[in-house]
Design an enzyme around this catalytic site. Structure first.
Site, short mmCIF file in Angstrom:
data_model
loop_
_atom_site.label_atom_id
_atom_site.label_comp_id
_atom_site.label_asym_id
_atom_site.label_seq_id
_atom_site.Cartn_x
_atom_site.Cartn_y
_atom_site.Cartn_z
CG LEU A 94 -2.10 -1.45 1.09
CD1 LEU A 94 -2.29 -1.46 2.43
CD2 LEU A 94 -3.15 -0.86 0.56
CG ASN A 108 0.04 -7.29 7.02
OD1 ASN A 108 0.26 -8.06 7.56
ND2 ASN A 108 1.88 -7.01 7.23
CG HIS A 110 6.19 -10.73 8.47
ND1 HIS A 110 5.94 -10.80 7.17
CD2 HIS A 110 7.06 -11.00 8.61
CE1 HIS A 110 7.02 -11.09 6.64
NE2 HIS A 110 8.17 -11.15 7.47
CG ASP A 144 9.73 1.93 4.61
OD1 ASP A 144 9.74 2.62 3.41
OD2 ASP A 144 10.26 2.68 5.51
CB VAL A 145 7.83 -4.26 3.30
CG1 VAL A 145 7.18 -5.54 3.09
CG2 VAL A 145 6.95 -2.97 2.03
CD GLU A 175 0.78 -16.19 10.89
OE1 GLU A 175 0.31 -15.94 10.04
OE2 GLU A 175 1.35 -17.29 10.23
#
Ligand code: GRF
Length: 189
Positions: A94, A108, A110, A144-145, A175
């Site tokens: 994004l 998010n 990860h 940033d990712v 998760e």
């Protein structure tokens, strides 16, 4: 206070389905307003449909550029009155503009202990580095990712018998728990 959630996916959708279930069974007080996929073929879409959730395909390939794709995404999120966006295996990066517009409203998950192993193939990288512990991270999304502020993490022990596949399975179980626990905490903050 519960959120009006959008869950953004591109693939399998196991984290998505897990959040949907937690909202439906009352473990979370949030509501899943919509599940959006940028990939019309993602397996998660069928899972969301079977759960009677609003499902929307916004295929980035159908837009002239990322900015038009993101405009369409933002419009739909606004239409659905979304106030928290959960990325769950969403594979499109994004832009800074989008992230600014939804500041502190995008999270998010990860599958690594960030800041280690950002980006693609984190399980493979963890096995190759022979780390003894890995895990998963839920973080705010910034420009940033895999780099925004960390909200919470959980760890798994990596054994010498683990390979990419077995580590992926171990971490995925964590998760599912972590994402729900983070949302629970955010609901009461
Ligand atoms: C998960 O491992 C998540 O951490 C990563 O992509 C994977 C998505 O899996 N960002 P699923 O689609 O939720 O099953």
């Amino acid at each position: 206070m519960g959120f009006n959630l959008a869950i953004l996916i591109s693939g399998r959708g196991s984290n998505m389905l897990n959040i949907v279930r937690a909202c439906k069974n009352g473990e979370l007080s949030s509501n899943v307003a919509t599940v959006i996929s940028n990939n019309p073929d993602s397996d998660g879409l069928q899972k969301a449909k079977r759960s009677m959730i609003d499902v929307k395909i916004i295929d980035h390939k159908k837009f002239k550029n990322s900015s038009d794709f993101e405009k369409s995404l933002s419009n739909y999120l606004e239409k659905k009155r979304v106030n928290l966006i959960c990325l769950a295996g969403f594979m499109k990066i994004l832009s800074e503009d989008f992230v600014k517009k939804w500041d502190k409203k995008i999270i998010n998950i990860h599958p690594s202990l960030l800041p280690a192993f950002k980006g693609l193939n984190p399980h493979k990288k963890a096995i190759e580095m022979k780390v003894k512990y890995s895990g998963c991270t839920v973080h705010f999304v910034d420009k940033d990712v895999d780099s925004g502020n960390i909200i919470d993490q959980d760890i798994v022990k990596v054994s010498k018998y683990d390979d990419e596949g077995s580590l992926q399975k171990k971490i995925l179980m964590k998760e599912h728990k972590l994402y729900i626990n983070v949302l629970k905490k955010m609901e009461i903050e």
